[in-house]
Design a protein around this motif. Structure first.
Motif, PDB file in Angstrom:
ATOM      1  N   VAL A  38     -43.975 -15.798   1.773  1.00 41.39           N
ATOM      2  CA  VAL A  38     -44.410 -16.782   0.786  1.00 41.39           C
ATOM      3  C   VAL A  38     -43.874 -16.507  -0.615  1.00 41.39           C
ATOM      4  O   VAL A  38     -43.259 -17.370  -1.240  1.00 41.39           O
ATOM      5  N   CYS A  39     -44.111 -15.289  -1.147  1.00 44.26           N
ATOM      6  CA  CYS A  39     -43.790 -15.021  -2.551  1.00 44.26           C
ATOM      7  C   CYS A  39     -43.373 -13.569  -2.746  1.00 44.26           C
ATOM      8  O   CYS A  39     -44.117 -12.658  -2.388  1.00 44.26           O
ATOM      9  N   THR A  68     -38.372 -13.447   7.497  1.00 46.25           N
ATOM     10  CA  THR A  68     -37.769 -13.585   6.170  1.00 46.25           C
ATOM     11  C   THR A  68     -38.551 -14.597   5.335  1.00 46.25           C
ATOM     12  O   THR A  68     -39.281 -15.429   5.860  1.00 46.25           O
ATOM     13  N   GLN A  69     -38.388 -14.511   4.022  1.00 42.25           N
ATOM     14  CA  GLN A  69     -39.063 -15.425   3.105  1.00 42.25           C
ATOM     15  C   GLN A  69     -38.529 -16.841   3.291  1.00 42.25           C
ATOM     16  O   GLN A  69     -37.337 -17.046   3.555  1.00 42.25           O
ATOM     17  N   VAL A  70     -39.416 -17.829   3.140  1.00 43.61           N
ATOM     18  CA  VAL A  70     -39.038 -19.225   3.390  1.00 43.61           C
ATOM     19  C   VAL A  70     -38.184 -19.794   2.272  1.00 43.61           C
ATOM     20  O   VAL A  70     -37.146 -20.420   2.510  1.00 43.61           O
ATOM     21  N   LEU A  71     -38.589 -19.600   1.028  1.00 44.11           N
ATOM     22  CA  LEU A  71     -37.897 -20.192  -0.121  1.00 44.11           C
ATOM     23  C   LEU A  71     -37.333 -19.073  -0.985  1.00 44.11           C
ATOM     24  O   LEU A  71     -38.081 -18.331  -1.627  1.00 44.11           O
ATOM     25  N   LEU A  72     -36.009 -18.943  -1.009  1.00 41.69           N
ATOM     26  CA  LEU A  72     -35.346 -17.889  -1.772  1.00 41.69           C
ATOM     27  C   LEU A  72     -34.859 -18.445  -3.108  1.00 41.69           C
ATOM     28  O   LEU A  72     -34.143 -19.445  -3.144  1.00 41.69           O
ATOM     29  N   GLU A  73     -35.237 -17.752  -4.205  1.00 43.09           N
ATOM     30  CA  GLU A  73     -34.915 -18.273  -5.535  1.00 43.09           C
ATOM     31  C   GLU A  73     -34.158 -17.294  -6.416  1.00 43.09           C
ATOM     32  O   GLU A  73     -33.770 -17.646  -7.523  1.00 43.09           O
ATOM     33  N   SER A  74     -33.959 -16.074  -5.958  1.00 44.35           N
ATOM     34  CA  SER A  74     -33.299 -15.085  -6.809  1.00 44.35           C
ATOM     35  C   SER A  74     -32.372 -14.206  -5.981  1.00 44.35           C
ATOM     36  O   SER A  74     -32.487 -14.124  -4.755  1.00 44.35           O
ATOM     37  N   GLY A  75     -31.493 -13.508  -6.687  1.00 40.23           N
ATOM     38  CA  GLY A  75     -30.602 -12.588  -6.009  1.00 40.23           C
ATOM     39  C   GLY A  75     -31.347 -11.463  -5.328  1.00 40.23           C
ATOM     40  O   GLY A  75     -30.947 -11.000  -4.249  1.00 40.23           O
ATOM     41  N   ALA A  76     -32.461 -11.011  -5.934  1.00 36.31           N
ATOM     42  CA  ALA A  76     -33.256  -9.942  -5.333  1.00 36.31           C
ATOM     43  C   ALA A  76     -33.860 -10.394  -4.009  1.00 36.31           C
ATOM     44  O   ALA A  76     -33.907  -9.627  -3.032  1.00 36.31           O
ATOM     45  N   GLY A 213     -50.697 -19.587  -3.562  1.00 35.89           N
ATOM     46  CA  GLY A 213     -49.519 -19.260  -4.343  1.00 35.89           C
ATOM     47  C   GLY A 213     -48.550 -20.420  -4.346  1.00 35.89           C
ATOM     48  O   GLY A 213     -48.883 -21.545  -4.730  1.00 35.89           O
ATOM     49  N   THR A 214     -47.330 -20.184  -3.895  1.00 34.93           N
ATOM     50  CA  THR A 214     -46.310 -21.228  -3.848  1.00 34.93           C
ATOM     51  C   THR A 214     -46.399 -22.067  -2.576  1.00 34.93           C
ATOM     52  O   THR A 214     -45.589 -22.973  -2.372  1.00 34.93           O
TER      53      THR A 214
END
Length: 300
Positions: A38-39, A68-76, A213-214
């Motif tokens: 999730v976050c 794996t995380q569903v929504l990826l928003e950063s390089g990390a 959360g998100t």
């Protein structure tokens, strides 16, 4: 038919998470999905901690899959996904197409429910990339699943989300932080105060959604235990049960009793109801609005 424990959708304290999975190791679940989906701001456990829990569960005889995380928003976040994909010891559930690309042609993987596989061509394509199991989209009805089951690629297992609050949507914004008038980057880890999510009601005080959360979830608990015979007839291989803060061992035990026919499905449902954090629903399975509850016809 196997029982799977889906990835933890909520943010719990570190010791609570370790204790939870220690208890799950003693249950009859066959497959356990682990990891933060999730976050990435949820830092109680790092990847090394999830790998530690995975090793313990594997020693207890469970099949372990890292989600794996569903929504990826950063390089990390992308970097963490790459590490999960390359872990080398445990299976991986791909929850976005970036993870699919990373895994394709290298190792078999599970195609998660957020990949939106609704038809045979997409299912066949995913299998050609290396998917060994796919998770049916939450809103798919049983009649549509029957069509896909008839033509699904050989060797591809089917998993159905059978219990828990449904993860309906993911956003770049954090709704729990916004509820407290906090920015996402300074959320003060507000999700820790809501171990089963934060209930959202309409102006008419009707329970509507849960914010986590998100992530946005259904307010009611999706429960297909009384449709177990239908899923068996359709050739479903795995039932996914989503973790909740209380009574999860009992929920697993009741699903196990239903699948082994120690309890009739409708009896398992009746015993489950006081253990659920909210009323049940099963509308999507029957081709109805998801919040509806369609009662199964019990043979005399």
């Amino acid at each position: 038919m196997k029982l799977a424990l889906g990835p933890l959708q909520y943010y719990w304290p570190r010791d609570t998470v370790f204790s939870f999975y220690q208890a799950m190791a003693a249950t009859p679940v066959d497959v356990v999905y682990l990891g933060e989906t999730v976050c990435s701001r949820r830092h109680e456990l790092r990847l090394a901690d999830w790998l530690d829990i995975a090793a313990r569960l594997q020693d207890a005889g469970k099949e372990v899959v890292l989600s794996t995380q569903v929504l990826l928003e950063s390089g990390a976040e992308v970097g963490t996904m790459h590490k999960i994909a390359a872990n080398g010891n445990f299976g991986v559930e791909a929850n976005d197409m970036g993870a699919v690309q990373r895994l394709a042609g290298k190792v078999p993987f599970v195609a998660g429910p957020q990949l939106n596989l609704y038809n045979l061509p997409s299912l066949q394509w995913m299998a050609s990339l290396g998917a060994s199991r796919w998770v049916m989209p939450l809103e798919m009805k049983k009649d549509d699943l029957a069509v896909l089951q008839q033509g699904r690629p050989q060797g591809l297992q089917t998993e159905v989300f059978a219990y828990g609050r449904m993860p309906l949507a993911f956003s770049a914004r954090c709704f729990t932080a916004r509820h407290r008038n906090l920015p996402k980057d300074d959320c003060r880890f507000s999700c820790l105060d809501h171990p089963d999510g934060l209930l959202l009601k309409t102006r008419e005080s009707e329970e509507f959604l849960v914010i986590n959360g998100t992530q946005t979830q259904s307010s009611k608990v999706y429960n297909l235990v009384d449709s177990l015979d239908e899923m068996r007839a359709l050739g479903v291989d795995v039932l996914r049960l989503s973790p909740q803060a209380q009574h999860m061992s009992d929920i697993v035990a009741l699903f196990d009793a239903a699948r082994t026919q120690a309890l009739a499905p409708h009896e398992a449902l009746a015993r489950m109801q006081p253990l659920m954090p909210a009323p049940g629903c099963n509308g999507y399975w029957h081709g109805r609005p998801g919040q509806e509850l369609i009662k199964a016809v019990v043979a005399a």
